[in-house]
Design a protein around this motif. Structure first.
Motif, PDB file in Angstrom:
ATOM      1  N   MET A   1      16.992   7.457  -3.555  1.00  0.00           N
ATOM      2  CA  MET A   1      16.528   7.116  -2.234  1.00  0.00           C
ATOM      3  C   MET A   1      15.048   7.448  -2.072  1.00  0.00           C
ATOM      4  SD  MET A   1      18.082   5.612   0.031  1.00  0.00           S
ATOM      5  CE  MET A   1      18.287   5.281   1.702  1.00  0.00           C
ATOM      6  N   GLU A   2      14.600   8.535  -2.675  1.00  0.00           N
ATOM      7  CA  GLU A   2      13.193   8.930  -2.595  1.00  0.00           C
ATOM      8  C   GLU A   2      12.302   7.874  -3.234  1.00  0.00           C
ATOM      9  OE1 GLU A   2      11.984  12.887  -3.702  1.00  0.00           O
ATOM     10  OE2 GLU A   2      13.991  13.620  -3.211  1.00  0.00           O
ATOM     11  N   GLU A   3      12.781   7.274  -4.312  1.00  0.00           N
ATOM     12  CA  GLU A   3      11.991   6.246  -4.996  1.00  0.00           C
ATOM     13  C   GLU A   3      11.758   5.042  -4.079  1.00  0.00           C
ATOM     14  OE1 GLU A   3      13.808   5.202  -8.690  1.00  0.00           O
ATOM     15  OE2 GLU A   3      13.628   7.232  -9.478  1.00  0.00           O
ATOM     16  N   VAL A   4      12.762   4.679  -3.315  1.00  0.00           N
ATOM     17  CA  VAL A   4      12.643   3.556  -2.386  1.00  0.00           C
ATOM     18  C   VAL A   4      11.624   3.896  -1.294  1.00  0.00           C
ATOM     19  CG1 VAL A   4      13.860   2.176  -0.669  1.00  0.00           C
ATOM     20  CG2 VAL A   4      14.964   2.718  -2.846  1.00  0.00           C
ATOM     21  N   GLN A   5      11.669   5.096  -0.776  1.00  0.00           N
ATOM     22  CA  GLN A   5      10.715   5.516   0.253  1.00  0.00           C
ATOM     23  C   GLN A   5       9.290   5.543  -0.312  1.00  0.00           C
ATOM     24  OE1 GLN A   5      12.336   9.254   1.567  1.00  0.00           O
ATOM     25  NE2 GLN A   5      13.517   8.303   3.226  1.00  0.00           N
ATOM     26  N   THR A   6       9.144   6.041  -1.530  1.00  0.00           N
ATOM     27  CA  THR A   6       7.833   6.084  -2.176  1.00  0.00           C
ATOM     28  C   THR A   6       7.291   4.669  -2.353  1.00  0.00           C
ATOM     29  OG1 THR A   6       8.426   8.120  -3.344  1.00  0.00           O
ATOM     30  CG2 THR A   6       6.559   6.869  -4.207  1.00  0.00           C
ATOM     31  N   LEU A   7       8.142   3.768  -2.791  1.00  0.00           N
ATOM     32  CA  LEU A   7       7.724   2.371  -2.960  1.00  0.00           C
ATOM     33  C   LEU A   7       7.370   1.728  -1.618  1.00  0.00           C
ATOM     34  CD1 LEU A   7      10.220   1.086  -5.687  1.00  0.00           C
ATOM     35  CD2 LEU A   7       7.761   1.460  -5.925  1.00  0.00           C
ATOM     36  N   ALA A   8       8.115   2.047  -0.581  1.00  0.00           N
ATOM     37  CA  ALA A   8       7.832   1.493   0.740  1.00  0.00           C
ATOM     38  C   ALA A   8       6.472   1.976   1.245  1.00  0.00           C
ATOM     39  CB  ALA A   8       8.939   1.880   1.725  1.00  0.00           C
ATOM     40  N   VAL A   9       6.169   3.238   1.020  1.00  0.00           N
ATOM     41  CA  VAL A   9       4.869   3.781   1.437  1.00  0.00           C
ATOM     42  C   VAL A   9       3.752   3.100   0.652  1.00  0.00           C
ATOM     43  CG1 VAL A   9       3.416   5.857   1.399  1.00  0.00           C
ATOM     44  CG2 VAL A   9       5.781   6.005   2.205  1.00  0.00           C
ATOM     45  N   ARG A  10       3.927   2.944  -0.645  1.00  0.00           N
ATOM     46  CA  ARG A  10       2.908   2.284  -1.465  1.00  0.00           C
ATOM     47  C   ARG A  10       2.725   0.832  -1.043  1.00  0.00           C
ATOM     48  NH1 ARG A  10       3.666   3.086  -7.653  1.00  0.00           N
ATOM     49  NH2 ARG A  10       1.571   2.208  -7.613  1.00  0.00           N
ATOM     50  N   LEU A  11       3.818   0.162  -0.743  1.00  0.00           N
ATOM     51  CA  LEU A  11       3.744  -1.231  -0.301  1.00  0.00           C
ATOM     52  C   LEU A  11       2.985  -1.334   1.022  1.00  0.00           C
ATOM     53  CD1 LEU A  11       4.503  -4.154  -0.801  1.00  0.00           C
ATOM     54  CD2 LEU A  11       6.683  -3.709   0.334  1.00  0.00           C
ATOM     55  N   ASP A  12       3.221  -0.404   1.931  1.00  0.00           N
ATOM     56  CA  ASP A  12       2.487  -0.386   3.205  1.00  0.00           C
ATOM     57  C   ASP A  12       0.992  -0.221   2.969  1.00  0.00           C
ATOM     58  OD1 ASP A  12       4.774  -0.750   4.715  1.00  0.00           O
ATOM     59  OD2 ASP A  12       5.022   1.399   5.170  1.00  0.00           O
ATOM     60  N   ARG A  13       0.631   0.649   2.044  1.00  0.00           N
ATOM     61  CA  ARG A  13      -0.788   0.853   1.718  1.00  0.00           C
ATOM     62  C   ARG A  13      -1.407  -0.418   1.132  1.00  0.00           C
ATOM     63  NH1 ARG A  13      -0.216   6.397  -1.469  1.00  0.00           N
ATOM     64  NH2 ARG A  13       0.430   7.712   0.259  1.00  0.00           N
ATOM     65  N   ILE A  14      -0.680  -1.070   0.258  1.00  0.00           N
ATOM     66  CA  ILE A  14      -1.167  -2.310  -0.359  1.00  0.00           C
ATOM     67  C   ILE A  14      -1.357  -3.384   0.710  1.00  0.00           C
ATOM     68  CG2 ILE A  14      -0.549  -4.210  -1.914  1.00  0.00           C
ATOM     69  CD1 ILE A  14       0.842  -2.049  -3.682  1.00  0.00           C
ATOM     70  N   GLU A  15      -0.387  -3.526   1.594  1.00  0.00           N
ATOM     71  CA  GLU A  15      -0.491  -4.526   2.672  1.00  0.00           C
ATOM     72  C   GLU A  15      -1.691  -4.239   3.572  1.00  0.00           C
ATOM     73  OE1 GLU A  15       3.383  -4.335   4.451  1.00  0.00           O
ATOM     74  OE2 GLU A  15       4.128  -5.994   3.224  1.00  0.00           O
ATOM     75  N   GLU A  16      -1.931  -2.981   3.887  1.00  0.00           N
ATOM     76  CA  GLU A  16      -3.075  -2.611   4.723  1.00  0.00           C
ATOM     77  C   GLU A  16      -4.388  -2.930   3.999  1.00  0.00           C
ATOM     78  OE1 GLU A  16      -5.338  -1.219   7.903  1.00  0.00           O
ATOM     79  OE2 GLU A  16      -3.264  -1.878   7.777  1.00  0.00           O
ATOM     80  N   SER A  17      -4.448  -2.640   2.713  1.00  0.00           N
ATOM     81  CA  SER A  17      -5.644  -2.955   1.930  1.00  0.00           C
ATOM     82  C   SER A  17      -5.901  -4.457   1.906  1.00  0.00           C
ATOM     83  CB  SER A  17      -5.503  -2.438   0.503  1.00  0.00           C
ATOM     84  OG  SER A  17      -5.420  -1.039   0.488  1.00  0.00           O
ATOM     85  N   LEU A  18      -4.850  -5.243   1.726  1.00  0.00           N
ATOM     86  CA  LEU A  18      -5.000  -6.698   1.729  1.00  0.00           C
ATOM     87  C   LEU A  18      -5.456  -7.208   3.087  1.00  0.00           C
ATOM     88  CD1 LEU A  18      -1.899  -7.812  -0.359  1.00  0.00           C
ATOM     89  CD2 LEU A  18      -4.307  -8.020  -0.995  1.00  0.00           C
ATOM     90  N   ARG A  19      -4.939  -6.648   4.148  1.00  0.00           N
ATOM     91  CA  ARG A  19      -5.336  -7.045   5.496  1.00  0.00           C
ATOM     92  C   ARG A  19      -6.818  -6.776   5.713  1.00  0.00           C
ATOM     93  NH1 ARG A  19      -6.370  -5.017  10.130  1.00  0.00           N
ATOM     94  NH2 ARG A  19      -5.878  -2.875   9.615  1.00  0.00           N
ATOM     95  N   LEU A  20      -7.292  -5.615   5.275  1.00  0.00           N
ATOM     96  CA  LEU A  20      -8.712  -5.279   5.412  1.00  0.00           C
ATOM     97  C   LEU A  20      -9.594  -6.209   4.579  1.00  0.00           C
ATOM     98  CD1 LEU A  20      -8.515  -1.374   5.352  1.00  0.00           C
ATOM     99  CD2 LEU A  20      -9.021  -2.838   7.316  1.00  0.00           C
ATOM    100  N   LEU A  21      -9.160  -6.536   3.372  1.00  0.00           N
ATOM    101  CA  LEU A  21      -9.916  -7.462   2.530  1.00  0.00           C
ATOM    102  C   LEU A  21     -10.017  -8.838   3.162  1.00  0.00           C
ATOM    103  CD1 LEU A  21      -8.658  -6.586  -1.056  1.00  0.00           C
ATOM    104  CD2 LEU A  21     -10.979  -6.330  -0.172  1.00  0.00           C
ATOM    105  N   LEU A  22      -8.928  -9.309   3.745  1.00  0.00           N
ATOM    106  CA  LEU A  22      -8.946 -10.615   4.412  1.00  0.00           C
ATOM    107  C   LEU A  22      -9.878 -10.616   5.606  1.00  0.00           C
ATOM    108  CD1 LEU A  22      -5.218 -11.735   4.258  1.00  0.00           C
ATOM    109  CD2 LEU A  22      -7.172 -12.801   3.139  1.00  0.00           C
ATOM    110  N   GLN A  23      -9.926  -9.535   6.358  1.00  0.00           N
ATOM    111  CA  GLN A  23     -10.828  -9.452   7.501  1.00  0.00           C
ATOM    112  C   GLN A  23     -12.274  -9.561   7.044  1.00  0.00           C
ATOM    113  OE1 GLN A  23      -9.874  -5.846   9.565  1.00  0.00           O
ATOM    114  NE2 GLN A  23      -8.588  -6.906  11.048  1.00  0.00           N
ATOM    115  N   GLU A  24     -12.603  -8.957   5.913  1.00  0.00           N
ATOM    116  CA  GLU A  24     -13.956  -9.014   5.385  1.00  0.00           C
ATOM    117  C   GLU A  24     -14.319 -10.421   4.938  1.00  0.00           C
ATOM    118  OE1 GLU A  24     -14.405  -6.141   2.305  1.00  0.00           O
ATOM    119  OE2 GLU A  24     -13.919  -4.468   3.615  1.00  0.00           O
ATOM    120  N   ARG A  25     -13.356 -11.188   4.487  1.00  0.00           N
ATOM    121  CA  ARG A  25     -13.590 -12.520   3.949  1.00  0.00           C
ATOM    122  C   ARG A  25     -13.635 -13.613   5.015  1.00  0.00           C
ATOM    123  NH1 ARG A  25     -14.710 -13.397  -1.408  1.00  0.00           N
ATOM    124  NH2 ARG A  25     -14.052 -15.456  -0.865  1.00  0.00           N
ATOM    125  N   ILE A  26     -13.290 -13.286   6.248  1.00  0.00           N
ATOM    126  CA  ILE A  26     -13.309 -14.295   7.305  1.00  0.00           C
ATOM    127  C   ILE A  26     -14.743 -14.765   7.495  1.00  0.00           C
ATOM    128  CG2 ILE A  26     -12.964 -14.701   9.779  1.00  0.00           C
ATOM    129  CD1 ILE A  26     -10.593 -12.774   9.618  1.00  0.00           C
TER     130      ILE A  26
END
Length: 90
Positions: free
Chosen positions: A1-26
């Motif tokens: 279960m901890e592995e799933v939570q760790t992956l979810a946290v990492r995925l959230d970080r990746i999504e936030e990074s992608l969102r910031l990159l897209l904002q810069e590219r507008i």
């Protein structure tokens, strides 16, 4: 279960990074001659001359320094220049 939570946290970080990159590219709505010169790899003087000689569609806008105005080029015009080149000489 901890592995799933760790992956979810990492995925959230990746999504936030992608969102910031897209904002810069507008794209901006308008670019200065300095910006267009950098994008096209030309001298700023050259881009100003294109504006002055109606080789590209640009308009003069107040630049915040008294009564002086500077040339501004729309994003659509920048894309047109990149795809089609300069307008014909009159």
């Amino acid at each position: 279960m901890e592995e799933v939570q760790t992956l979810a946290v990492r995925l959230d970080r990746i999504e936030e990074s992608l969102r910031l990159l897209l904002q810069e590219r507008i794209a901006q709505k308008y670019y200065s001659t300095t910006d267009v010169a950098k994008i096209l790899g030309k001298a700023e003087f050259t881009v100003r001359e294109w504006c002055r000689n109606f080789r590209i569609r640009a308009e003069k806008r107040p630049c915040g320094r008294g009564n002086s105005k500077e040339w501004m080029i729309s994003h659509e015009e920048l894309e047109r220049i990149q795809a089609e080149g300069l307008l014909a000489r009159n």
